[in-house]
Design a protein around this motif. Structure first.
Motif: not given
Ligand SMILES: [Fe+3]
Ligand SMILES: [Mg+2]
Ligand SMILES: [Zn+2]
Ligand SMILES: [Zn+2]
Lengths: 757, 328
Positions: B160-166, B275-277, B282-287
């Motif tokens: 799982i990646a926590s968000g947009y890369l690069g 799914e839990k992860v 998804h609740q966090s700004e950084y994820g």
């Protein structure tokens, strides 16, 4: 008065009907003795009257079976044996070391072809028919010696009739290891997309598949070295479907024609080309289209040439009627290796093929079709694979006498083992950026080591640290020699011709890692097969964005035009500017600052850049596309020489083409003429360089190698200019592109190693 | 700035700039070192920050120095508590810039909930430094009940990646080389510890997490594949990259997978918990843009393979400095 001779025959003499051939020759005379296969080839002792022996020796050479190749025959007089009454075929002694070689896969012979089309023959319509003169070899070999139990035919037990043929020295199928018939051998079945068998009866399968193809369907057909994707080459919709599903854009698709007549309707065919088409190797031959050419547009668009072959497996003979022309392209998604395992094919090709014509004989080694082209009446290889590999090339430049493993290139990879005077150049492995090709590479190396008894002492690889092949070689814990890419190209020609002298070597190529960390590719060397001196090169140009600049020639083009015209560049080249992405200025910016912008002296990139500045093509969908299109546009004209500059700094010449690009922009002539002018100018500049180096060195052997020499127009111009000053050598046995690199690496490593110890 | 080596001027710098900004009970002790309370097992890390340019869209060297160390602690499964700050400042460096950096550090520390408890400042002669170098070290308390280690990664897990890369590297490159870039491009530099803490509390079964800094996601994936002795296949289609980053990288000839991030991490977890992860992330700004990018296997051990959009399989190597074209 009897005489007794011993004959030691070396070369491709096993699995090609050599012993039965000898046996038959002996039947025609009165002789006694024996013949057997061993590690070293074939050994014969024969005793007869002198006159009869002379006839025997003559006929070995004149009546040799088509697939056999004698590299050496040592004949000795030996004492007569009394009380010998018969001539027999003796069993082989166990293998110790291998000097006899496994034959390449051979196209179906005329006799077998006749049988499968003869209603009364027991092999009528049987698509696995073969004999000692033809059939699969290398693709089915799992181990040595070459016996049925060591091939993928081990799963099939011969019926009585087949067994009888197999044991009869007078039969064409005597010891034909893949011998089979419909009662005992492998079978085809036709599956739908879901892997469900639709038709199983052999006769009905052939009819159904033909009908499916004729109604525009795409069928994945398992053949000798892997799967092909097949469709009717006269059906535009089918060809378009195949292209879009396979994600192959622009690059011409290879076709198979049912007969020579069908080929001659489409293309001009010289005697030499005909011979190649009909040879046991049955390669794809690139032929010039005729004006009566009428295949679907999508088969080979924007291309004056068509890659075409004749049926070489029995299934092809049975599927194609004389007048048929089918697209026969390797079954893969662009750049991936060809599919060859049934379950793999069914999953990987599921989105491409409508039906699958599969069979249950396992392919042990996947092998792509070979591709050749005749230039100046000589065969040149574009891809040396099925039908040629794994036959070794003879080469007496193995100075160290060590066994050398050469890892080859990154793209179009082949590897090579050099042992004594033989170079075993592998079949085409392909693009090593692919996971599947990486695995195939490692497996194939192990396979060659095993079947040819090769335990290397030295490893050679490209200087590029990031080639998969280089990394592989470095992990072998052998003494390793990193070879400069373009030196290896030149050395591949030296190896083919066994040239030990110093030569002027001109390597015009794509990009390869250079000594100075830049990307070379337009190199003028004074060299031999041990070392080189870089005496000149094309001026360095920036490649903004690295690899991206190779796939998108517009990047070099906008840099060049910015150098020439600054802000006015866009209005000077409106055709190119129409094709640019919005943020093109970034490319100029990084080119100037050098950020992620390697420098390159590649000649290939100059052809690309010329195509781009002329608005012909801004980015490419297959290797060499821009250069190929530029060459084809130039075809009808004889160009004139545009200005260029040759500078000399610190004893190294630099050929600067900036003025040439300016002239291309300024001259008020058609794009076609500009394309011709560019070719002529390149030829002239190369000629100048060769002449300068000749004056300085007195050398008269000129060697040309590298991918750019697949450009016929350039080659012809160079021969015009240079032929009376030099003896010119080019690749004739391995490709001038990176497919030939491993041979050059091997020879250089052998010669350098000698110097080191 | 002309605060001479060691003596009075450096002290002024500390008293006038550092102390007011970082002010807390530990600093106020003014001892040679900070006296701290810890209850659980401790994680401890340090890193030095040298970056050009010092200020960029989305942050500056100070924010990097705090977030970098905070994130390193978080990735070991710890709650970051205290950090130290060491600065080497080049003579002539503008006080205003220093103040800006210090204030950002203060804000980042506040957001992460860590205290800057000790520090050091040295001024070096002109041309002996690149404006400013910052070193941070940090300690944190290991969260009980979780075990973060590459050896926990098994075949069949999700990646799982926590968000947009690069985003970070693209921004830095654009600033450094003065390249025109889309205005929306900014560094993702952020403290990830709150998100990670929540994640580990909710899903202690997470096998491993690693922040995708230098060498980008490609480096992390290769490290884990090697350390865990598994293979990884990721899907080109699923890799989250912003459109503007993609366009920018395309022209520059870089692959976002190889680009450094300062606020992204890669998580390996059994599919049961995916799914839990994602829900927690998804609740966090950084994820909020977290997604599955691939999975692990036991077939091609130690190899990271990219399944391309057209269905090809390409090896993703461990990044090795500059990417030299391999095409002939
Ligand atoms: Fe090359
Ligand atoms: Mg760190
Ligand atoms: Zn035959
Ligand atoms: Zn049979």
């Amino acid at each position: 008065m009897k005489t007794r001779l011993s004959l030691r025959v070396r070369g491709i003499v096993q699995g090609v009907g050599f012993r039965p051939f000898i046996y038959r020759l002996v039947q025609a005379i009165t002789a006694t003795g024996f013949v057997f296969n061993d590690d070293d080839g074939v050994f014969i002792e024969i005793q007869a009257d002198k006159a009869e022996l002379d006839k025997f020796l003559r006929e070995i050479k004149t009546k040799l079976p088509p697939a056999a190749l004698i590299s050496e025959m040592v004949v000795k007089d030996i004492p007569i044996k009394a009380n010998e009454t018969v001539f027999i075929i003796k069993p082989s002694p166990p293998a110790v070391e291998r000097k006899a070689y496994i034959s390449p896969d051979l196209a179906i012979c005329e006799d077998c072809k006749r049988e499968i089309l003869d209603k009364d023959d027991r092999r009528y319509l049987y698509p696995f028919t073969n004999c000692t003169n033809c059939g699969p070899r290398f693709s089915i070999v799992k181990d040595i010696p070459y016996d049925r139990k060591n091939t993928t035919m081990n799963e099939f037990i011969m019926c009585k009739k087949c067994q009888k043929e197999y044991q009869n020295p007078l039969d064409r199928r005597f010891h034909a290891q893949p011998n089979a018939c419909a009662d005992c051998g492998p079978q085809y079945s036709l599956l739908d997309k879901n892997g469900k068998a639709v038709v199983v009866d052999n006769k009905l399968i052939l009819q159904s598949v033909h009908q499916l193809l004729k109604t525009g369907k795409i069928v994945a057909v398992k053949g000798i070295g892997g799967y092909h994707l097949v469709c009717d080459a006269y059906n535009e919709q089918a060809a378009q479907n195949l292209r879009s599903r396979k994600r192959r854009f622009d690059k011409a698709l290879a076709v198979m024609a049912g007969s020579m007549t069908a080929i001659e309707k489409l293309c001009t065919v010289s005697a030499k080309e005909k011979e190649l088409l009909q040879s046991p190797a049955a390669p794809i031959v690139l032929l010039a289209k005729k004006n009566t050419y009428n295949l679907a547009d999508s088969v080979a668009p924007d291309n004056e040439y068509l890659g075409i072959m004749l049926p070489y497996a029995p299934i092809h003979c049975l599927l194609l009627k004389n007048e048929d022309v089918f697209v026969m392209t390797s079954a893969n998604i662009t750049e991936e290796p060809i599919a060859y395992k049934n379950d793999d094919a069914l999953t990987r090709l599921n989105d491409i093929a409508d039906y699958f014509l599969i069979h249950n004989r396992i392919i042990n080694t996947r092998i792509d079709d070979s591709v050749v082209r005749v230039i100046n009446n000589e065969t040149t290889y574009i891809r040396r694979s099925r039908g040629f590999a794994p036959s070794p090339l003879l080469c007496n430049l193995n100075i160290s006498k060590k066994i050398v493993f050469a890892a080859g290139s990154q793209l179009k990879n082949t590897f090579c083992f050099l042992k004594d005077n033989k170079a075993f150049i592998s079949h085409h492995i392909g693009d090593l950026a692919n996971k599947a090709a990486n695995d195939a590479y490692k497996e194939a190396i192990e396979h060659y080591k095993n079947i040819f008894f090769l335990q290397p002492h030295i490893a050679a690889c490209d200087m590029h640290p990031e080639y998969f092949s280089s990394k592989y070689a470095h992990k072998l814990s052998l003494p390793i020699i990193a070879v400069q890419h373009h030196h290896a190209h030149i050395a591949s020609v030296l190896a083919e011709n066994e040239i030990k002298d110093k030569v002027i070597g001109i390597s015009l190529d794509g990009t390869g890692y250079g000594d100075d960390g830049n990307l070379w590719g337009g190199e003028f060397f004074v060299c031999d097969c041990a070392s080189y001196e870089r005496r000149g090169h094309f001026s360095y140009l920036p490649l903004p964005g690295g690899s991206k600049a190779i796939k998108e020639p517009w990047r070099i083009a906008v840099y060049l035009l910015d150098e020439l015209y600054g802000k006015k560049a866009a209005e000077k080249a409106p055709d190119l500017w129409n094709m640019l992405p919005d943020n093109w200025p970034l490319a100029v910016q990084i080119a100037k600052s050098g950020f992620n912008t390697p420098l390159s002296s590649s000649a290939g990139r100059l052809f690309d850049a010329a195509a781009a500045v002329l608005g012909i093509r801004s980015s490419i969908n297959y290797e060499g596309q821009a250069a190929i299109e530029l060459e084809q546009l130039s075809a009808a004209y004889r160009g004139k020489v545009l200005p260029y500059m040759i500078k000399n700094t610190a004893g190294i010449y630099q050929v600067d083409m900036l003025e040439t690009f300016a002239a291309l922009m300024e001259n008020n002539v058609s794009v076609n003429k500009k394309a011709a002018d560019f070719h002529m100018t390149m030829a002239r500049a190369i000629y100048d360089m060769a002449a300068k180096l000749q004056k300085e060195t007195g050398l008269d052997k000129l060697v040309l190698s590298g991918g750019v020499f697949q450009n016929i127009t350039l080659v012809k111009l160079l021969f015009e200019l240079l032929a009376d000053k030099f003896t010119i050598y080019m690749n004739r046995k391995v490709p001038a592109n990176d497919g030939g690199l491993s041979l050059g690496q091997a020879v250089i490593a052998s010669n350098c190693y000698k110097k080191v110890i | 700035l002309a605060h001479g080596a060691g003596g009075l001027k450096s002290r002024e710098l500390v008293e006038e700039v550092m102390l007011p900004a970082f002010d807390n009970e530990y600093l106020r002790q003014m001892h040679d070192g900070a006296k701290l309370q810890m209850t659980n097992n401790i994680a401890f890390t340090t890193d030095s920050y040298v970056v050009q340019p010092l200020f960029f869209n989305g942050g500056n060297i100070g924010k990097l120095a705090v977030c970098g160390t905070v994130n390193d602690l978080a990735m070991t499964g710890a709650v970051p508590k205290y950090i130290s700050v060491g600065m080497i400042i080049e003579e002539g460096f503008a006080i205003a810039d220093l103040q800006k950096i210090v204030m950002t550090m203060k804000e980042a520390a506040a957001e992460a909930g860590v205290h800057i408890v000790t520090g050091d400042t040295k001024v070096v002669d002109k041309n002996k430094g690149d404006g400013i170098f910052i070193n941070t070290a940090g300690v944190g308390e290991i969260i009980q009940g979780c075990d973060i280690a590459p050896q926990n990664v098994k075949a069949g897990m999700d990646v799982i990646a926590s968000g947009y890369l690069g985003d970070h590297a693209a921004t830095i490159m654009a600033c450094r080389h003065n390249l025109q870039m889309p205005g929306t491009l900014k560094s993702d530099c952020a403290p990830l510890n709150k998100l990670v803490e929540k994640l580990l509390q909710e899903v202690p079964q997470i096998a491993v997490m690693r922040d995708a800094t230098r060498g980008g996601a490609a480096a992390v994936l290769n490290e884990i594949a090697g350390q865990a002795g598994i293979g990884i296949i990721i899907d080109e289609d699923k890799i989250p990259v912003r459109k503007e980053v993609n366009g920018f990288c395309d022209i520059l000839g870089f692959e976002p997978l190889y680009l450094a991030n300062e606020g992204k991490f890669i998580t390996f977890v059994d599919k049961k918990y995916t799914e839990k992860v994602l829900a927690v992330m998804h609740q966090s700004e950084y994820g909020k843009d977290a997604c599955v990018i691939g999975e692990t296997n036991d077939k091609a051990v130690n190899e990271v393979v990219l399944r391309t959009t057209i269905g090809g399989m390409r090896i993703i190597d461990m990044p090795a400095g500059e990417q030299i074209p391999r095409i002939c």
